[in-house]
Design a protein around this motif. Structure first.
Motif, PDB file in Angstrom:
ATOM      1  N   HIS A 176       7.790 -10.200  -2.288  1.00  0.00           N
ATOM      2  CA  HIS A 176       7.573  -8.596  -2.835  1.00  0.00           C
ATOM      3  C   HIS A 176       6.591  -7.945  -1.818  1.00  0.00           C
ATOM      4  N   PRO A 177       7.592  -6.670  -2.145  1.00  0.00           N
ATOM      5  CA  PRO A 177       6.622  -5.114  -1.169  1.00  0.00           C
ATOM      6  C   PRO A 177       4.814  -6.074  -1.144  1.00  0.00           C
ATOM      7  N   PRO A 178       4.538  -5.304  -0.322  1.00  0.00           N
ATOM      8  CA  PRO A 178       2.840  -5.663  -0.666  1.00  0.00           C
ATOM      9  C   PRO A 178       2.540  -4.725  -2.260  1.00  0.00           C
ATOM     10  N   ILE A 179       1.257  -5.231  -2.489  1.00  0.00           N
ATOM     11  CA  ILE A 179       0.932  -4.080  -3.912  1.00  0.00           C
ATOM     12  C   ILE A 179      -0.468  -4.260  -3.385  1.00  0.00           C
ATOM     13  N   ARG A 180      -0.514  -2.879  -3.630  1.00  0.00           N
ATOM     14  CA  ARG A 180      -2.212  -2.483  -3.994  1.00  0.00           C
ATOM     15  C   ARG A 180      -2.380  -1.711  -4.898  1.00  0.00           C
ATOM     16  N   VAL A 181      -4.103  -2.075  -5.099  1.00  0.00           N
ATOM     17  CA  VAL A 181      -4.515  -0.849  -7.137  1.00  0.00           C
ATOM     18  C   VAL A 181      -5.783  -0.187  -6.768  1.00  0.00           C
ATOM     19  N   ALA A 182      -5.113   0.834  -6.706  1.00  0.00           N
ATOM     20  CA  ALA A 182      -6.577   1.916  -6.135  1.00  0.00           C
ATOM     21  C   ALA A 182      -7.128   2.009  -7.222  1.00  0.00           C
ATOM     22  N   VAL A 183      -8.613   1.907  -6.455  1.00  0.00           N
ATOM     23  CA  VAL A 183     -10.017   1.608  -7.247  1.00  0.00           C
ATOM     24  C   VAL A 183     -10.812   3.287  -7.020  1.00  0.00           C
ATOM     25  N   HIS A 184     -11.232   3.844  -8.329  1.00  0.00           N
ATOM     26  CA  HIS A 184     -11.891   4.631  -8.351  1.00  0.00           C
ATOM     27  C   HIS A 184     -13.963   4.690  -9.130  1.00  0.00           C
TER      28      HIS A 184
ATOM     29  N   LEU B  53      -9.152 -10.112 -10.449  1.00  0.00           N
ATOM     30  CA  LEU B  53      -7.576 -10.289 -10.350  1.00  0.00           C
ATOM     31  C   LEU B  53      -7.418 -10.517  -8.636  1.00  0.00           C
ATOM     32  N   GLY B  54      -8.912 -10.557  -7.881  1.00  0.00           N
ATOM     33  CA  GLY B  54      -7.887 -10.906  -6.394  1.00  0.00           C
ATOM     34  C   GLY B  54      -7.377 -10.003  -5.344  1.00  0.00           C
ATOM     35  N   LEU B  55      -6.757  -8.517  -6.436  1.00  0.00           N
ATOM     36  CA  LEU B  55      -5.553  -8.151  -5.617  1.00  0.00           C
ATOM     37  C   LEU B  55      -6.274  -7.040  -4.420  1.00  0.00           C
TER      38      LEU B  55
ATOM     39  N   GLY C 166     -14.060 -15.150  -9.391  1.00  0.00           N
ATOM     40  CA  GLY C 166     -12.770 -15.253  -9.584  1.00  0.00           C
ATOM     41  C   GLY C 166     -12.776 -16.056  -8.356  1.00  0.00           C
ATOM     42  N   GLY C 167     -13.094 -16.475  -7.708  1.00  0.00           N
ATOM     43  CA  GLY C 167     -12.516 -17.592  -6.847  1.00  0.00           C
ATOM     44  C   GLY C 167     -11.930 -17.238  -5.567  1.00  0.00           C
ATOM     45  N   HIS C 168     -11.702 -16.001  -5.178  1.00  0.00           N
ATOM     46  CA  HIS C 168     -11.014 -15.320  -4.354  1.00  0.00           C
ATOM     47  C   HIS C 168     -11.952 -15.166  -2.569  1.00  0.00           C
ATOM     48  N   ALA C 169     -11.354 -15.024  -1.511  1.00  0.00           N
ATOM     49  CA  ALA C 169     -11.550 -14.811  -0.030  1.00  0.00           C
ATOM     50  C   ALA C 169     -11.639 -13.998  -0.029  1.00  0.00           C
ATOM     51  N   TRP C 170     -12.006 -13.271   0.597  1.00  0.00           N
ATOM     52  CA  TRP C 170     -11.641 -11.611   1.287  1.00  0.00           C
ATOM     53  C   TRP C 170     -10.797 -11.725   2.985  1.00  0.00           C
ATOM     54  N   GLN C 171      -9.936 -11.243   1.747  1.00  0.00           N
ATOM     55  CA  GLN C 171      -8.674 -11.321   3.052  1.00  0.00           C
ATOM     56  C   GLN C 171      -8.608 -10.554   4.175  1.00  0.00           C
ATOM     57  N   PRO C 172      -7.882 -10.002   5.101  1.00  0.00           N
ATOM     58  CA  PRO C 172      -7.299  -9.364   5.703  1.00  0.00           C
ATOM     59  C   PRO C 172      -7.280  -7.916   5.681  1.00  0.00           C
TER      60      PRO C 172
ATOM     61  N   GLN D  87      -8.024  -6.893   2.195  1.00  0.00           N
ATOM     62  CA  GLN D  87      -8.438  -6.279   1.664  1.00  0.00           C
ATOM     63  C   GLN D  87      -8.342  -4.688   1.024  1.00  0.00           C
ATOM     64  N   MET D  88      -8.914  -4.177   1.749  1.00  0.00           N
ATOM     65  CA  MET D  88      -9.143  -3.028   0.966  1.00  0.00           C
ATOM     66  C   MET D  88      -9.326  -1.797   2.894  1.00  0.00           C
ATOM     67  N   ALA D  89      -8.182  -0.656   1.851  1.00  0.00           N
ATOM     68  CA  ALA D  89      -8.138   0.627   2.155  1.00  0.00           C
ATOM     69  C   ALA D  89      -8.815   1.358   2.008  1.00  0.00           C
ATOM     70  N   LEU D  90      -8.650   2.173   3.147  1.00  0.00           N
ATOM     71  CA  LEU D  90      -9.527   4.174   2.560  1.00  0.00           C
ATOM     72  C   LEU D  90      -9.424   4.884   2.698  1.00  0.00           C
ATOM     73  N   MET D  91      -9.000   6.134   1.981  1.00  0.00           N
ATOM     74  CA  MET D  91      -8.142   7.871   2.106  1.00  0.00           C
ATOM     75  C   MET D  91      -9.936   8.150   2.149  1.00  0.00           C
ATOM     76  N   LEU D  92      -9.567   9.271   3.514  1.00  0.00           N
ATOM     77  CA  LEU D  92     -10.977   9.969   3.973  1.00  0.00           C
ATOM     78  C   LEU D  92     -10.206  11.331   3.901  1.00  0.00           C
ATOM     79  N   PRO D  93     -10.247  12.641   3.572  1.00  0.00           N
ATOM     80  CA  PRO D  93     -10.762  13.844   4.627  1.00  0.00           C
ATOM     81  C   PRO D  93     -10.840  13.781   5.891  1.00  0.00           C
ATOM     82  N   VAL D  94     -10.154  13.660   6.818  1.00  0.00           N
ATOM     83  CA  VAL D  94      -9.896  14.055   8.663  1.00  0.00           C
ATOM     84  C   VAL D  94      -9.563  15.509   8.886  1.00  0.00           C
ATOM     85  N   HIS D  95     -10.194  15.830  10.350  1.00  0.00           N
ATOM     86  CA  HIS D  95     -10.135  16.208  10.953  1.00  0.00           C
ATOM     87  C   HIS D  95     -10.995  16.569  11.892  1.00  0.00           C
ATOM     88  N   VAL D  96      -9.831  16.729  13.445  1.00  0.00           N
ATOM     89  CA  VAL D  96     -10.674  16.326  14.987  1.00  0.00           C
ATOM     90  C   VAL D  96     -10.205  17.939  15.369  1.00  0.00           C
TER      91      VAL D  96
END
Length: 349
Positions: free
Chosen positions: A168-176, A187-189, A217-223, A225-234
């Motif tokens: 299925h399409p990659p699933i990523r869960v928002a956490v705040h 859950l290892g997501l 939970g027995g889950h390894a950190w996968q390549p 695993q984590m995406a991060l959104m930041l306000p950016v201006h160059v």
């Protein structure tokens, strides 16, 4: 390392809603040409001052026609507000019509007006989210299935169409929040977070909790695993970048105040957060925001800040919000995107 960009598309003076969508799609087309990997679209309801993106999954096939390479994600699909079978069908259709380029970001949501509007109790957001995610994954991996939950009951159905991506399409869960980091870690997501809602000091604390629950939970950190959104201006100079974004930062909080103020006081659940937003606006500390929540600077500053964040959090993807508050002239936003690709992206790893 992958690089994404985030769109919220609020209303803007002098532009119709159709024009705002058209501009967003044009900017994603530019991002595709420049070499960004993923365009992420918010899902927000009942507040045009904050966002017009009430159904980002509908936009995915249109964007795919205009931008032939870039992947398209939802940031995020608010599972408690959708029937999971309908969501599974719509997301699979979006994946099919985009040629297998959907990234499904999912989350509970936390803005009370959305739950108030759909008459979904905010207290049920986590339990509805868990059931909906279970059902969507079953719908995409089983020929037929049944499910018995507190909120949803499914009896012997086959969900079509099937998504192009397998399984299925990659699933990523928002956490705040600490609670969400802990729950999803167990859950290892893979996760998606953002510094606008979880500033870096909190993110450090919550990511440590996520890693702890992940390991427990027995889950390894996968390549991925984590995406991060930041306000950016160059910009050409650090001071020019920060000055350019001051109006947008303030507008972001003003827009938040607008949608929280639209709820009746009788609803009550929104009042504590509304007070925090009002207090923030009364004493908006830009220096603290620039330090803990944003990356505004010249190319060298942005490289240094982002590389440090990538290494500290083991990020697989940096997602840039190039126009927080939607106050930048379009030409200035495009110039920032180009500087990022030409002067920042090649130096990050």
């Amino acid at each position: 390392m992958k690089f994404g960009l985030f769109f919220q598309a609020p209303e803007a003076p002098g532009q119709s809603h159709a024009e705002r969508y058209a501009e967003m799609i044009e900017l994603i087309g530019l991002a595709d040409t420049l070499g960004f990997d993923v365009a992420w679209l918010a899902e927000l309801h009942f507040g045009g001052a904050f966002s017009l993106l009430s159904n980002p999954l509908m936009a995915v096939p249109v964007i795919a026609q205009r931008a032939p390479r870039i992947r398209i994600g939802t940031a995020v699909t608010l599972l408690p507000l959708h029937h999971p079978l309908a969501c599974a069908e719509q997301a699979a259709t979006a994946d099919l019509l985009s040629g297998g380029r959907l990234e499904l970001g999912v989350g509970r949501g936390s803005i009370p007006s959305q739950f108030h509007g759909f008459r979904v109790p905010l207290s049920e957001s986590r339990s509805r989210f868990v059931e909906a995610l279970d059902i969507i994954r079953l719908a995409w991996t089983r020929e037929r299935f049944s499910y018995a939950g507190a909120h949803y009951q499914v009896e012997d159905v086959s969900v079509v169409p099937r998504p192009v991506q397998r399984p299925h399409p990659p699933i990523r869960v928002a956490v705040h929040s600490a609670e969400s980091f802990a729950h999803i870690g167990g859950l290892g997501l893979p996760i998606y977070s953002g510094t606008t809602t979880t500033p870096l000091p909190q993110l450090r604390e919550f990511t440590a909790l996520y890693r702890e629950r992940l390991a427990a939970g027995g889950h390894a950190w996968q390549p991925e695993q984590m995406a991060l959104m930041l306000p950016v201006h160059v910009a050409e100079t650090g001071s020019a970048a920060r000055d350019a974004m001051r109006p947008g930062v303030r507008k972001y909080y003003e827009n938040l105040r607008t949608i929280f103020s639209a709820l009746p006081d009788s609803y009550a659940e929104h009042l504590p957060r509304l007070k925090i937003i009002q207090d923030t606006l009364a004493n908006l500390r830009y220096d603290k925001f620039f330090r803990d929540q944003a990356v505004f600077g010249d190319a060298a500053e942005v490289v240094d800040r982002l590389q440090a964040v990538i290494e500290e959090f083991s990020l697989s993807q940096v997602i840039c919000w190039f126009d927080q508050g939607s106050m930048l002239p379009r030409a200035q936003m495009e110039a920032s995107m180009r500087r990022f690709v030409e002067q920042v992206m090649p130096k990050l790893s």
